[in-house]
Design a protein around this motif. Sequence first.
Motif, short mmCIF file in Angstrom:
data_model
loop_
_atom_site.label_atom_id
_atom_site.label_comp_id
_atom_site.label_asym_id
_atom_site.label_seq_id
_atom_site.Cartn_x
_atom_site.Cartn_y
_atom_site.Cartn_z
N ALA A 1 18.53 -17.74 27.46
CA ALA A 1 19.74 -18.54 27.32
C ALA A 1 20.56 -18.04 26.15
O ALA A 1 20.02 -17.44 25.21
N ASN A 2 21.85 -18.27 26.21
CA ASN A 2 22.74 -17.90 25.13
C ASN A 2 23.83 -18.96 24.99
O ASN A 2 24.43 -19.39 25.98
N LEU A 3 24.07 -19.40 23.77
CA LEU A 3 25.11 -20.38 23.47
C LEU A 3 26.03 -19.79 22.41
O LEU A 3 25.56 -19.30 21.38
N MET A 4 27.34 -19.85 22.66
CA MET A 4 28.32 -19.34 21.70
C MET A 4 29.42 -20.38 21.50
O MET A 4 29.95 -20.94 22.45
N LEU B 1 28.11 -21.02 27.51
CA LEU B 1 26.68 -21.27 27.64
C LEU B 1 26.18 -20.59 28.91
O LEU B 1 26.75 -20.78 29.99
N THR B 2 25.12 -19.79 28.78
CA THR B 2 24.49 -19.15 29.94
C THR B 2 22.99 -19.40 29.90
O THR B 2 22.38 -19.44 28.82
N TYR B 3 22.42 -19.57 31.07
CA TYR B 3 20.97 -19.75 31.20
C TYR B 3 20.52 -19.03 32.47
O TYR B 3 21.23 -19.04 33.49
N ALA B 4 19.35 -18.42 32.41
CA ALA B 4 18.81 -17.73 33.58
C ALA B 4 17.32 -17.97 33.70
O ALA B 4 16.59 -17.91 32.69
N TYR B 5 16.90 -18.29 34.91
CA TYR B 5 15.48 -18.34 35.25
C TYR B 5 15.22 -17.21 36.25
O TYR B 5 15.89 -17.12 37.28
N VAL B 6 14.27 -16.33 35.94
CA VAL B 6 14.00 -15.16 36.77
C VAL B 6 12.50 -15.06 37.05
O VAL B 6 11.69 -15.07 36.11
N ASP B 7 12.16 -14.94 38.31
CA ASP B 7 10.78 -14.67 38.74
C ASP B 7 10.78 -13.28 39.36
O ASP B 7 11.21 -13.11 40.51
N ALA B 8 10.34 -12.28 38.59
CA ALA B 8 10.38 -10.88 39.03
C ALA B 8 8.96 -10.35 39.16
O ALA B 8 8.14 -10.52 38.26
N LYS B 9 8.69 -9.67 40.29
CA LYS B 9 7.34 -9.17 40.52
C LYS B 9 7.38 -7.94 41.42
O LYS B 9 8.38 -7.68 42.11
#
Length: 386
Positions: A290-293, A254-262
Amino acid sequence: KLTTDGRTLTRQKRYRNYEADDISGRIELTGNFDTGGLTHHLLVGADTYTYELDSTQLRYRVGVGSDAYTIDIFNPVYGQEVVTPTAVLTDRLEEQTASGLYLQDQIDVTEKLKLLVGLRYDDFSQEIKNRANGTTSKQDQTQTSPRAGISFDATPNLTLYGSYSEGFRPNSGADFNGTAFEPEESKSFEVGLKHASSDGRLSTTVAYFQMEKSNVITADPVNAGFSAALGEAESEGLELDITGELSDTLRMMLTYAYVDAKSTKGVINADWGVEVPAGSPLVNIPEHSANLMLVKSFNLNGAPSSAGVSLNYVDDRLGETIDLDYRLPAYTLVNLFGSYNVSDNLKLKVNLDNIFNEKYYVSSYHKWWTTPGESMTWTLSAEFRL
């Protein structure tokens, strides 16, 4: 481009031919030694590469106000005369050579505390021959990039860590005047923790990161259709990774990412003649993903086999820099996969991607140039080992 009548689509035709040759090599030496009660894990390495890119791009486009090579999207008439692109947009040969030396030392200060220090030296040269106007641009650059890290085993199952690094990456291509771009430079910082379950089956990593980049390739604010190394951007966010075994035969990732790019430097998008102010969100970068395998292992007719499912979620994201209301919608893809060992030497694999035929969009430069994702596809492959 759709004209103001809402039905007439103006078109252009482009021809591209990009040929590249890339040769690279690397050598590393590692070793351990003790000094003054400290244990050192030393890594010394060198790498080199040569890269050649031969690029040609031609275009055919009618003048403003002409209705030639248009099509009515509601009543299309096919079979128009095929045009041959003639206007030269790009015709150049680029050659890069680079070599690097790097040194890294991981120091065991105590059984629980470890430090890492490293240094990399890059020597880079680039030559771009613009065959369209007969000019040649050359540059030679050297750069020294440090890195450092620290980790602390707070408990037998919990490790805290932090790291800082600087980066250097050559940019390929040239600007309107045929001058090679300045290399991209970056600075990144990360802190996090790693936790392992008491039985060792499950591991979790949580990290907070910040990154800054300069000399990012952007649209040239003066010469439409060309690029310049003017951009500056920053991103920060949170990453979560959980991997391990839920049972003797079931694995999970399981992977999750929160990204604030500017952007951190205002530029003008010359293709559309609008200003992109500092602080603007970056195009095509989702805030949440997110990705779940899940993978199940079993025996089929006495042969080792596996089957699994993956779910990939991508949040909605900005699709262009002009209309901030134009966003690519969020989507979730469901994929299936499996494998079967026919023998000790032969393995069969099958992949079913986007099994529900989800309609989605991968990326966008503008609402007129948006790339759709693939519909349901399947792949059957065989792996043979001697």
